[in-house]
Design a protein around this motif. Sequence first.
Motif, PDB file in Angstrom:
ATOM      1  N   UNK A 168      28.441  76.084 136.326  1.00 10.62           N
ATOM      2  CA  UNK A 168      27.152  76.780 136.353  1.00 10.62           C
ATOM      3  C   UNK A 168      25.966  75.847 136.164  1.00 10.62           C
ATOM      4  N   UNK A 169      26.192  74.702 135.513  1.00  8.99           N
ATOM      5  CA  UNK A 169      25.087  73.791 135.234  1.00  8.99           C
ATOM      6  C   UNK A 169      24.768  72.866 136.402  1.00  8.99           C
ATOM      7  N   UNK A 170      25.598  72.884 137.451  1.00 10.38           N
ATOM      8  CA  UNK A 170      25.420  71.892 138.511  1.00 10.38           C
ATOM      9  C   UNK A 170      25.398  72.498 139.913  1.00 10.38           C
ATOM     10  N   UNK A 171      25.305  73.817 140.010  1.00 12.31           N
ATOM     11  CA  UNK A 171      25.194  74.437 141.331  1.00 12.31           C
ATOM     12  C   UNK A 171      23.819  75.092 141.471  1.00 12.31           C
ATOM     13  N   UNK A 172      23.287  75.173 142.668  1.00 12.61           N
ATOM     14  CA  UNK A 172      21.914  75.629 142.844  1.00 12.61           C
ATOM     15  C   UNK A 172      21.704  77.136 142.803  1.00 12.61           C
ATOM     16  N   UNK A 173      22.722  77.943 143.114  1.00  9.32           N
ATOM     17  CA  UNK A 173      22.518  79.385 143.207  1.00  9.32           C
ATOM     18  C   UNK A 173      23.822  80.117 142.932  1.00  9.32           C
ATOM     19  N   UNK A 174      23.717  81.442 142.829  1.00  6.08           N
ATOM     20  CA  UNK A 174      24.866  82.253 142.444  1.00  6.08           C
ATOM     21  C   UNK A 174      25.948  82.277 143.512  1.00  6.08           C
ATOM     22  N   UNK A 179      31.558  81.004 144.932  1.00 11.50           N
ATOM     23  CA  UNK A 179      32.489  80.445 145.903  1.00 11.50           C
ATOM     24  C   UNK A 179      33.203  79.211 145.354  1.00 11.50           C
ATOM     25  N   UNK A 180      32.452  78.316 144.709  1.00 14.00           N
ATOM     26  CA  UNK A 180      33.037  77.085 144.180  1.00 14.00           C
ATOM     27  C   UNK A 180      33.951  77.384 142.997  1.00 14.00           C
ATOM     28  N   UNK A 181      33.537  78.299 142.149  1.00 18.19           N
ATOM     29  CA  UNK A 181      34.374  78.705 141.011  1.00 18.19           C
ATOM     30  C   UNK A 181      35.686  79.292 141.516  1.00 18.19           C
ATOM     31  N   UNK A 182      35.630  80.135 142.538  1.00 16.42           N
ATOM     32  CA  UNK A 182      36.845  80.747 143.084  1.00 16.42           C
ATOM     33  C   UNK A 182      37.785  79.693 143.652  1.00 16.42           C
ATOM     34  N   UNK A 183      37.234  78.705 144.353  1.00 21.35           N
ATOM     35  CA  UNK A 183      38.070  77.656 144.941  1.00 21.35           C
ATOM     36  C   UNK A 183      38.733  76.801 143.859  1.00 21.35           C
ATOM     37  N   UNK A 184      37.968  76.457 142.828  1.00 21.09           N
ATOM     38  CA  UNK A 184      38.528  75.665 141.725  1.00 21.09           C
ATOM     39  C   UNK A 184      39.628  76.440 141.004  1.00 21.09           C
ATOM     40  N   UNK A 185      39.403  77.724 140.762  1.00 15.61           N
ATOM     41  CA  UNK A 185      40.400  78.531 140.074  1.00 15.61           C
ATOM     42  C   UNK A 185      41.636  78.754 140.949  1.00 15.61           C
TER      43      UNK A 185
END
Length: 261
Positions: A168-174, A179-185
Motif C-alpha cells: 500500500x505504501x508503494x502503489x499509486x492507486x487502489x 491487482x498487485x496484492x492479488x498477484x502476490x497472494x
Amino acid sequence: MSFLSDLFLSAFQLPDALSSASAFLLITISFATSALTAALGLGGGIALLAIMASVMPIGALIPVHGVVQLGSNTGRALVQIRHLDRTILLWFTLGSILGAWIGGNIVVALPDAPLKMGLAFFILWSVWARKPKFDKLPRWLLASGGLVATFLTMFFGATGPVVGALISSIVPDRLTFVATHAACMTFQHCLKVIVFGLLGFAFAPWFGLLAAMIFTGFLGTLAGTHVLGRMPEAIFKRGFKLIMSLLALNLIWQAARVFMA
C-alpha cells in the motif's frame, strides 16, 4: 437449511469431519469474503479463516484455506491484471520462494501470541505512519517482505494484511494495489499448497468442497470488482485503513488473551 445444503452438496464427497450444513456455510461465505477482498483490497482471507476455524478440523485449516485463497486470488488477479505492477510482483516473488522453503523445513509450532502482537503493530505502523516513496524504497525490502509473509503464512494462513501493508505504501492507486496484492497472494498461496502437499497433507477428500468454494469465490470477485470500480478514492482509503486497523486490534486482543491466561 439442512435440506438445501444436502441438496446443493449431494454431488460432492465431503470429509467425514465436516457436515453438509457446515460445507454449505463455507461455500456461501467464500462468495462474501472474496467480494470484500475485491472491493477493499483485503480482509476477506482473515474473515474466511476465522469462520473455517470454527467448523472444521484445525489440522486441515491452513492447507485447505490456502487452496481456497489460491483460487480466489488467481481469479482476482486475472480479472484485474491490466493494473498489475510487475516490478513489485517480481521482487515479492523472489523473497516468497525462500520464505516457503524455510517454512517448509521448520515443522514446529511457533509461539502464537508474540507473533500476532508483532504483526498487529507492524500493520498499524504501515497504515498510519509516513512511508517512503517507491523510487526511494530499496528493492530488497520487497523481497524481504515476501520472505517474511510467506514464511508466516505456513503457520498462520492469512497474511494478506502484512502483504497489503507493504504494497500500500508503494502503489499509486487502489486499482494497482488490488491487482498487485492479488498477484502476490496468488504466488504465495501456490507455494504454500505445494509445500503442504510435499509434507503429505491429503487434499483429495476436500476436493468437492474446494471446487465449490473456489467457484463461489470467483463470483464474489466479480461482484467486488464491480463495486471497486465505482468506489471513490477517498472512501476506499478510509475503508482500507479501517479494515487494517480492526484486523490489527483483533490480533492484539487475541495475543493479550493468551498473555493474561
